[in-house]
Design an enzyme around this catalytic site. Structure first.
Site, short mmCIF file in Angstrom:
data_model
loop_
_atom_site.label_atom_id
_atom_site.label_comp_id
_atom_site.label_asym_id
_atom_site.label_seq_id
_atom_site.Cartn_x
_atom_site.Cartn_y
_atom_site.Cartn_z
N CYS A 70 -125.83 33.48 45.29
CA CYS A 70 -126.37 32.21 45.56
C CYS A 70 -125.41 30.96 45.24
CB CYS A 70 -127.43 32.01 44.83
SG CYS A 70 -128.89 33.28 45.30
N HIS A 128 -129.52 24.35 42.47
CA HIS A 128 -128.74 25.57 42.01
C HIS A 128 -127.29 25.36 41.84
CE1 HIS A 128 -128.42 30.49 41.66
NE2 HIS A 128 -128.78 29.62 40.54
CA CA Z 1 -128.95 33.77 47.70
#
Ligand code: CA
Length: 454
Positions: A70, A128
C-alpha cells in the site's frame, strides 16, 4: 476598442490557453487482483464502467506500481521517485504523534507541482502517507481533501474495529461523519469535486484513492445479491466490493461527460498492488492474479504488475501499450500534459510517457525497473526488456523471460549466467541510490513503536 470588444478580445486570447491544459484524475484501487476486472479478462466480476474507461484508454499490459503493498506505492506516485530513495519502504503505523512515520516533508509532491502549474487540486479517499498533522493532504499540495487518513477503513457507518479503521472521516482537517457505504461516499465526493470545478478558470487534478476492495470484506446487500452464484462467501463479498467501486467510477465518468470535461481529462487507473493471498474462512484465496505468479507483498509479478490504464481522449488514441511502464510515470506525464514540463524535478525516476503512448517515440520508456521490500538485502527484483531477475533475500537469484513465461515458472538462471550477473550488478548499482527504511510497518494487531531505523 470599446470595452465590450476588448473584453471579447481578451476572452479570445485566454480561452484557448485554458482549454489546452487537461484535467487530471488518478484513480487507485486497493488490493485489486490482476484478473478481477472485465477489461483484464474476468468473466466472474462484471465492471462495465471500468471496461468503458479501458475502451477509451491505452491499456498498459506491462504496467507496474513501484511496490507490492500500500503506502510505498502511494509514496512513489506522489513523488515520481522510487520511494526507497527516501526510506519509505514500509507502511506507516497510525501514529498521529509521529513526525517520522509518513511521506517525508523533504520530498516534493505531485499535487504541489500541479498547483504550480496552475491547477486546483483535490484528494478523495485513503491517504496512508502519515497520521501526524504535518502529513495531512492539505499540507502536501491538495487544496481540498475528503477521506480516511489511515491505511484502511470500515465500510459501513458505525461499524466497530481497530482505531485506524474507525477514525472519523476528514474534510480539510475537520472530522466529518460517514453517511453511507464508504466506496459510494468516496464516489459521491469525487463526482462533486469534478462538478464543482467544471468550467472554472483553472484546470484541476483529482487524486481518488478508494480503499476498496481491501479488507475488511464488507459489501452492501444490493451488490451481494448479484453474486449469489459465487459459493465462496469471501469471494462473493470481494466481487460485490469491486462492483461497488466500478459503480463509483461510473458516477464520476458520467459527471465528466455531463459537464463536457471528459475529452480533455487525463485519467490514470491502477491498483496499488496485486491481489493479496488471503483465504478467509473458506481456505480458498478470494483474489485472482491469473496468469501471474505470487501476490501482494511479493516481488513476483502478482505483487506489482497491475491493471493499468491511461486515458486522454483529446490526445491519445485508445489501444494497448506493451512496453514496461510504472506508476512513477504519472507525475512527469501529467506535468507534460499540462504544458508545464519545466516544473518537472530533475531527480525523478518516472518519465513522461506521452511520446511513447502517442507513438511519436518507439523506444522503451525504461531500460530498467526495480523493486525491493525489506530494505537493503531484502527481496528485490529488476526487469530489463523481457528478462526479470528475482532475488528473495539471500536465496540464489531466479531469472525469468516474461515474454515467454509471464507466470514466472521456468527459472533460466542456470542457462543465462551472464544475464544474471548483469542484473545482479544493476540492482547493486540502483541500491546505491537508496537508503534503509526510516520507519517500520506496524506489527499485526498493534501499532509499531516510534521508529527510526539507523
Ligand atoms: Ca493495497
Amino acid at each position: 476598442m470599446r470595452p465590450i470588444l476588448s473584453f471579447l478580445f481578451v476572452l479570445l486570447l485566454t480561452a484557448p490557453a485554458f482549454a489546452a491544459k487537461p484535467n487530471v484524475v488518478v484513480i487507485i484501487a486497493d488490493d485489486l487482483g490482476y484478473n478481477d476486472v472485465g477489461f483484464q479478462g474476468s468473466k466472474e466480476i462484471p465492471t462495465p464502467n471500468l471496461d468503458k474507461l479501458a475502451a477509451q484508454s491505452l491499456r498498459c499490459t506491462n504496467g507496474y506500481v513501484s511496490h507490492p503493498f500500500c503506502s510505498p506505492t502511494r509514496a512513489g506516485i506522489m513523488t515520481g521517485r522510487y520511494q526507497h530513495r527516501f526510506g519509505h519502504e514500509n507502511n506507516p503505523a497510525w501514529l498521529p504523534e509521529s513526525t517520522g512515520a509518513g511521506l517525508t516533508l523533504e520530498e516534493t509532491t505531485f499535487p504541489s507541482l500541479m498547483q504550480k502549474a496552475g491547477y486546483t487540486t483535490g484528494a478523495v479517499g485513503k491517504w496512508h502517507l502519515g497520521a501526524h498533522p504535518q502529513f495531512h493532504p492539505n499540507k502536501r499540495g491538495f487544496d481540498e481533501y475528503f477521506g480516511a487518513l489511515g491505511g484502511g477503513h470500515q465500510y459501513f457507518p458505525g461499524d466497530k474495529g481497530g482505531v485506524e479503521y474507525t477514525i472519523p472521516l476528514n474534510r480539510n482537517g475537520k472530522d466529518v461523519p460517514q453517511t453511507k457505504y464508504l466506496t459510494e461516499q468516496f464516489g459521491d465526493e469525487a463526482t462533486a469535486f469534478v462538478g464543482r470545478h467544471a468550467g472554472g478558470a483553472k484546470p484541476w487534478m483529482l487524486y481518488l484513492a478508494f480503499n476498496a476492495p481491501h479488507t475488511p470484506l464488507q459489501a452492501p446487500k444490493e451488490w451481494l445479491e448479484k453474486f449469489q452464484h459465487i459459493e465462496n462467501n469471501s469471494r462473493r463479498t470481494y466481487a460485490a466490493m469491486v462492483c461497488a467501486l466500478d459503480a463509483a467510477v461510473g458516477g464520476l465518468m458520467a459527471k465528466l461527460d455531463e459537464t463536457k470535461q471528459r475529452e480533455n481529462t487525463l485519467i490514470y487507473f491502477v491498483s496499488d498492488n496485486g491481489g493479496p493471498n488471503l483465504t478467509g474462512k473458506s481456505g480458498t484465496n478470494f483474489t485472482d492474479n491469473a496468469p501471474l505468479r505470487g501476490a501482494k507483498g511479493m516481488v513476483y509479478e502478482g505483487g506489482m504488475r497491475v491493471p493499468f490504464l491511461v486515458s486522454w481522449p483529446a490526445k491519445l488514441k485508445p489501444g494497448t501499450y506493451d512496453q514496461p511502464v510504472i506508476a512513477l510515470d504519472f507525475l512527469p506525464t501529467a506535468l507534460a500534459a499540462a504544458e508545464s514540463a519545466e516544473l518537472t524535478p530533475k531527480n525523478l525516476d518516472g518519465v513522461n510517457l506521452l511520446p511513447f503512448l502517442s507513438g511519436e517515440k518507439s523506444g522503451v520508456p525504461h531500460e530498467l525497473l526495480f523493486w525491493r521490500t525489506g530494505g537493503p538485502g531484502g527481496n528485490n527484483a529488476v526487469r530489463r526488456g523481457s528478462m526479470k531477475l528475482v532475488r528473495n533475500g539471500k536465496t540464489e537469484p531466479e531469472l525469468y523471460d516474461l515474454a515467454a513465461d509471464v507466470g514466472e515458472s521456468k527459472n533460466l538462471a542456470a542457462e543465462k549466467p551472464e544475464v544474471v550477473k548483469e542484473l545482479v550488478a544493476a540492482i547493486a548499482e540502483w541500491e546505491k541510490g537508496t537508503i534503509a527504511p526510516t520507519f517500520e510497518s506496524p506489527k499485526a494487531g498493534k501499532p509499531a513503536a516510534k521508529t527510526k531505523k539507523k
